[in-house]
Write a protein that holds these residues in place. Sequence first.
Motif, PDB file in Angstrom:
ATOM      1  N   ASP A  43     -10.581  11.524 -13.025  1.00 40.76           N
ATOM      2  CA  ASP A  43      -9.970  10.688 -12.266  1.00 40.76           C
ATOM      3  C   ASP A  43     -10.030  10.210 -11.774  1.00 40.76           C
ATOM      4  O   ASP A  43      -8.276  10.868 -11.277  1.00 40.76           O
ATOM      5  CB  ASP A  43      -9.055   9.331 -13.379  1.00 40.76           C
ATOM      6  N   LYS A  53      -8.671   7.945  -9.717  1.00 44.70           N
ATOM      7  CA  LYS A  53      -7.458   7.637  -9.074  1.00 44.70           C
ATOM      8  C   LYS A  53      -6.447   8.160  -9.978  1.00 44.70           C
ATOM      9  O   LYS A  53      -4.694   8.458  -9.188  1.00 44.70           O
ATOM     10  CB  LYS A  53      -7.123   6.116 -10.285  1.00 44.70           C
ATOM     11  N   ARG A  54      -6.835   9.049 -10.925  1.00 46.78           N
ATOM     12  CA  ARG A  54      -4.912  10.034 -11.411  1.00 46.78           C
ATOM     13  C   ARG A  54      -5.725  10.721 -11.859  1.00 46.78           C
ATOM     14  O   ARG A  54      -5.724  11.157 -13.317  1.00 46.78           O
ATOM     15  CB  ARG A  54      -4.419   8.673 -13.176  1.00 46.78           C
ATOM     16  N   ARG A 111      -6.022  18.215  -7.033  1.00 48.47           N
ATOM     17  CA  ARG A 111      -6.020  17.928  -6.170  1.00 48.47           C
ATOM     18  C   ARG A 111      -6.564  18.540  -5.054  1.00 48.47           C
ATOM     19  O   ARG A 111      -5.676  19.674  -5.112  1.00 48.47           O
ATOM     20  CB  ARG A 111      -5.159  16.659  -4.866  1.00 48.47           C
TER      21      ARG A 111
END
Length: 173
Positions: free
Chosen positions: A38, A40-41, A81
């Motif tokens: 996701d 965003k998360r 990330r």
Amino acid sequence: MSVVCDKAEPLAIVFEDDGLVPNNALPFLVYQGAVTLDPKRPEETIENLFEANGWGGTWRNGVYDYLHYHATVHEALGVARGSARVRFGGDNGRELEIKPGDVAILPAGTGHQCFRASRDFCVIGAYPPGSKMEITRATAENHARAMTTIPKVAMPPADPVTGKDGALMRLWR
């Protein structure tokens, strides 16, 4: 909806004991691009996946820049990330570029060290239930101790990525 790509299959590598880093007869596994994050998360995506498959004790950080291993526990590392160049298997191991969606599964004793990481690099670590994580540096004395603890590390109940029927369960028999 599953966050794991269809037919996810890890690369499996067996690293030899080099006298300082014991590694393990069980193969190191790395799923490349297996997890759809996701945007965003991404951290939560990996944490939820690991926890759904029985791996806990999660943390968010990077990979240490010194050679170390864990003689008392298997470890899963999921990249949320950024990217990093990490050598797995000790000084005679293999350097891999790991990036978002990749998951490395290190059997107890597998050496690892980060050589380069992007500023935004974030990895999620997790462990099978009942395990106690200890950081061990590569020395002859630690190696001797690890040779007694590694064989006692229990088999995980499931693959942290693909669950009870996952590749780990087949490849770590």
